[in-house]
Design a protein around this motif. Structure first.
Motif, PDB file in Angstrom:
ATOM      1  N   UNK A 155      42.228 -18.506  35.097  1.00  0.00           N
ATOM      2  CA  UNK A 155      43.344 -17.785  34.619  1.00  0.00           C
ATOM      3  C   UNK A 155      43.393 -18.505  33.132  1.00  0.00           C
ATOM      4  N   UNK A 156      43.458 -19.782  33.063  1.00  0.00           N
ATOM      5  CA  UNK A 156      43.602 -20.592  31.835  1.00  0.00           C
ATOM      6  C   UNK A 156      42.539 -19.931  30.817  1.00  0.00           C
ATOM      7  N   UNK A 157      41.242 -19.992  31.283  1.00  0.00           N
ATOM      8  CA  UNK A 157      40.299 -19.531  30.348  1.00  0.00           C
ATOM      9  C   UNK A 157      40.414 -18.359  29.973  1.00  0.00           C
ATOM     10  N   UNK A 158      40.787 -17.259  30.931  1.00  0.00           N
ATOM     11  CA  UNK A 158      41.118 -16.141  30.257  1.00  0.00           C
ATOM     12  C   UNK A 158      41.939 -16.015  29.387  1.00  0.00           C
ATOM     13  N   UNK A 159      43.109 -16.574  29.554  1.00  0.00           N
ATOM     14  CA  UNK A 159      44.313 -16.748  28.549  1.00  0.00           C
ATOM     15  C   UNK A 159      44.158 -16.804  27.308  1.00  0.00           C
ATOM     16  N   UNK A 160      43.213 -17.569  27.128  1.00  0.00           N
ATOM     17  CA  UNK A 160      42.753 -18.204  25.854  1.00  0.00           C
ATOM     18  C   UNK A 160      41.647 -17.307  25.001  1.00  0.00           C
ATOM     19  N   UNK A 161      41.156 -16.279  25.547  1.00  0.00           N
ATOM     20  CA  UNK A 161      40.331 -15.357  24.946  1.00  0.00           C
ATOM     21  C   UNK A 161      41.025 -14.390  23.810  1.00  0.00           C
ATOM     22  N   UNK A 162      40.089 -14.151  22.761  1.00  0.00           N
ATOM     23  CA  UNK A 162      40.386 -13.292  21.670  1.00  0.00           C
ATOM     24  C   UNK A 162      40.932 -11.875  22.208  1.00  0.00           C
ATOM     25  N   UNK A 163      40.446 -11.442  23.483  1.00  0.00           N
ATOM     26  CA  UNK A 163      40.923 -10.167  24.039  1.00  0.00           C
ATOM     27  C   UNK A 163      40.614 -10.325  25.417  1.00  0.00           C
ATOM     28  N   UNK A 164      41.426  -9.558  26.253  1.00  0.00           N
ATOM     29  CA  UNK A 164      41.638  -9.537  27.682  1.00  0.00           C
ATOM     30  C   UNK A 164      41.467  -8.378  28.238  1.00  0.00           C
ATOM     31  N   UNK A 165      40.765  -8.029  29.163  1.00  0.00           N
ATOM     32  CA  UNK A 165      40.583  -6.735  30.096  1.00  0.00           C
ATOM     33  C   UNK A 165      41.032  -7.208  31.539  1.00  0.00           C
ATOM     34  N   UNK A 166      42.224  -6.593  32.258  1.00  0.00           N
ATOM     35  CA  UNK A 166      42.268  -6.856  33.770  1.00  0.00           C
ATOM     36  C   UNK A 166      42.268  -5.841  34.473  1.00  0.00           C
ATOM     37  N   UNK A 167      42.750  -5.935  35.714  1.00  0.00           N
ATOM     38  CA  UNK A 167      42.745  -5.033  36.613  1.00  0.00           C
ATOM     39  C   UNK A 167      44.084  -4.456  36.973  1.00  0.00           C
ATOM     40  N   UNK A 168      44.173  -3.233  36.970  1.00  0.00           N
ATOM     41  CA  UNK A 168      45.336  -2.681  37.186  1.00  0.00           C
ATOM     42  C   UNK A 168      45.939  -2.987  38.423  1.00  0.00           C
ATOM     43  N   UNK A 169      47.206  -3.381  38.456  1.00  0.00           N
ATOM     44  CA  UNK A 169      48.286  -3.561  39.534  1.00  0.00           C
ATOM     45  C   UNK A 169      47.671  -4.906  40.371  1.00  0.00           C
ATOM     46  N   UNK A 170      47.185  -5.692  39.760  1.00  0.00           N
ATOM     47  CA  UNK A 170      46.754  -6.980  40.210  1.00  0.00           C
ATOM     48  C   UNK A 170      47.858  -8.206  39.567  1.00  0.00           C
ATOM     49  N   UNK A 171      48.282  -8.957  40.369  1.00  0.00           N
ATOM     50  CA  UNK A 171      49.373 -10.114  40.037  1.00  0.00           C
ATOM     51  C   UNK A 171      48.414 -11.111  39.359  1.00  0.00           C
ATOM     52  N   UNK A 172      47.196 -11.430  39.692  1.00  0.00           N
ATOM     53  CA  UNK A 172      46.377 -12.283  38.993  1.00  0.00           C
ATOM     54  C   UNK A 172      46.278 -11.784  37.759  1.00  0.00           C
ATOM     55  N   UNK A 173      46.056 -10.615  37.313  1.00  0.00           N
ATOM     56  CA  UNK A 173      45.869 -10.310  35.846  1.00  0.00           C
ATOM     57  C   UNK A 173      47.361 -10.204  35.186  1.00  0.00           C
ATOM     58  N   UNK A 174      48.465  -9.878  35.973  1.00  0.00           N
ATOM     59  CA  UNK A 174      49.913 -10.080  35.431  1.00  0.00           C
ATOM     60  C   UNK A 174      50.102 -11.455  34.975  1.00  0.00           C
ATOM     61  N   UNK A 175      49.698 -12.435  35.896  1.00  0.00           N
ATOM     62  CA  UNK A 175      49.904 -13.942  35.146  1.00  0.00           C
ATOM     63  C   UNK A 175      49.486 -14.523  33.980  1.00  0.00           C
ATOM     64  N   UNK A 176      47.999 -13.893  33.897  1.00  0.00           N
ATOM     65  CA  UNK A 176      47.051 -14.264  32.626  1.00  0.00           C
ATOM     66  C   UNK A 176      47.797 -13.434  31.390  1.00  0.00           C
ATOM     67  N   UNK A 177      48.232 -12.256  31.720  1.00  0.00           N
ATOM     68  CA  UNK A 177      49.009 -11.405  30.854  1.00  0.00           C
ATOM     69  C   UNK A 177      50.367 -12.192  29.983  1.00  0.00           C
ATOM     70  N   UNK A 178      50.862 -12.782  31.049  1.00  0.00           N
ATOM     71  CA  UNK A 178      52.062 -13.667  30.718  1.00  0.00           C
ATOM     72  C   UNK A 178      51.759 -14.795  29.942  1.00  0.00           C
TER      73      UNK A 178
END
Length: 400
Positions: free
Chosen positions: A344-367
């Motif tokens: 999650x941390x590595x995803x959080x620092x990227x220039x651009x992020x694409x997540x999976x709809x309705x996934x709490x894992x994605x929600x936490x990265x977006x936060x």
């Protein structure tokens, strides 16, 4: 172009035997606390719920307590952090309970409101007796007469509830009361008021009560206090620096994705893309955002064979693919929850992020990305199915 392949292998580790490095010993004066006159709220969550939903449930209880204290009430109450134990999606970390300090900076958690680890409660008692266990359960019809009304009542019948107490054998309950519950979590204070003399109360199914104020400044104040511990942050930053060649908080040279497969690909086939469709969407996003990016970091629960197929597709488009491959020491040190956090941390620092709809894992990265200060346009993006409609993701932007 040479590809770097690293993949998170969800190998759950054997949690080490409880020891004084993690758990307080009642004979150790440095960790004992005087709990006379203090009151404690315990809670647990429906066993199938995952790590990231449990983080949100914690916030509901923490905000409930913090707001009461802010208004001059409940000053002697504390929220007990339920240890991480026997999570369904963990494969090997199912022996001893894991404290929150293994994943989060508990000093910062305590700076937001009065929270304690369960082992702190046991620092000067050998056996814990819960005065009242309130088994929360949903009403049979949430929208009776077409309206969702906040309400609760003592139930005539009770659903089966398996008491696990996070693997502790020295916890018992004096009385169990079943509550039909619907609405915001602050109503739990009214439930507690049924027995005002109680010092130890517990709520099962803590996921049932809703946030009082989701997405507000109060919500984000609590969310900002949920900082990962120093070891996880350092490990993630080392990976970003070494493999992705970024040395700042807001990286500009790689795109990250959370590609949820397994259960989503099986049960939500009409909401997730194929492997080829995933690669096409990543390529399109990079060309629209910054065509100079050629590094793609993938966080996923997909099996290795599926990842290789995605890598082949992305290599065809000219991208170098990265995954996090934990060493044996990493697995032993960080455990399953920590390995996911590193992703999650590595995803959080990227220039651009694409997540999976309705996934709490994605929600936490977006936060995390909102807290870091990325533009929302680089954060609230999702994978779409190959065909059909694609609902735009909700944008819960930070409030200062």
């Amino acid at each position: 172009m040479r590809s770097v392949f690293t993949i998170i292998i969800c190998v759950l580790l054997q949690t080490p035997t409880l020891n004084s490095d993690i758990y307080c010993d009642s004979e150790n004066e440095t960790c004992t606390r005087d709990i006379s006159g203090e009151k404690f709220i315990f809670y647990d969550v429906n066993p199938p719920e995952g790590f990231n939903l449990r983080r949100d449930v914690y916030m509901r209880f923490a905000i409930m307590l913090a707001e009461a204290k802010r208004n001059g009430r409940k000053r002697n109450w504390h929220l007990v952090l339920p240890p991480w134990h026997n999570l369904y999606h963990w494969k090997n970390d199912k022996s001893d309970p894991i404290p929150w300090s293994s994943f989060f900076d508990t000093v910062l958690l305590k700076s937001y409101t009065s929270v304690v680890e369960l082992h702190e409660v046991f620092s000067n008692i050998q056996e814990l007796k819960i005065d009242r266990l309130y088994v929360l359960q949903n009403y049979p019809n949430a929208f009776e007469n077409g309206d969702f009304t906040e309400k609760w009542k003592v139930a005539d019948t009770c659903n089966n509830y398996e008491r696990s107490f996070w693997g502790y054998k020295n916890i018992s309950v004096k009385e169990e009361i079943c509550i039909n519950f619907q609405g915001k979590i602050s109503q739990l204070w009214d439930v507690i008021a049924l027995h005002p003399a109680d010092k130890h109360v517990m709520f099962s199914h803590g996921e049932i009560p809703l946030h009082d104020t989701y997405g507000t400044k109060t919500y984000w104040d609590c969310r900002r206090s949920m900082v990962f511990n120093k070891q996880l942050i350092e490990k993630s930053e080392q990976y970003i620096s070494k493999y992705l060649n970024c040395h700042t908080k807001l990286c500009s040279n790689y795109l990250s994705v959370h590609w949820r497969r397994q259960d989503f690909a099986q049960y939500r086939k009409n909401k997730v893309p194929s492997i080829a469709g995933t690669a096409r969407q990543i390529d399109k996003a990079i060309k629209n955002f910054n065509s100079y990016i050629y590094k793609v970091y993938v966080a996923t629960d997909a099996p290795f064979s599926v990842l290789r197929q995605l890598e082949t597709e992305l290599t065809y488009y000219g991208y170098t693919v990265f995954y996090y491959l934990p060493s044996d020491d990493d697995i032993e040190t960080f455990k399953d929850g920590g390995l996911a956090i590193i992703d999650q941390i590595i995803c959080s620092h990227a220039a651009y992020f694409i997540g999976t709809h309705e996934s709490t894992f994605t929600y936490r990265i977006q936060e995390e990305r909102e807290i870091l200060g990325f533009y929302s346009t680089t954060t609230f993006n999702r994978f779409c199915p190959d065909k059909g409609q694609c609902e735009k993701p909700s944008k819960w932007t930070i409030v200062h």
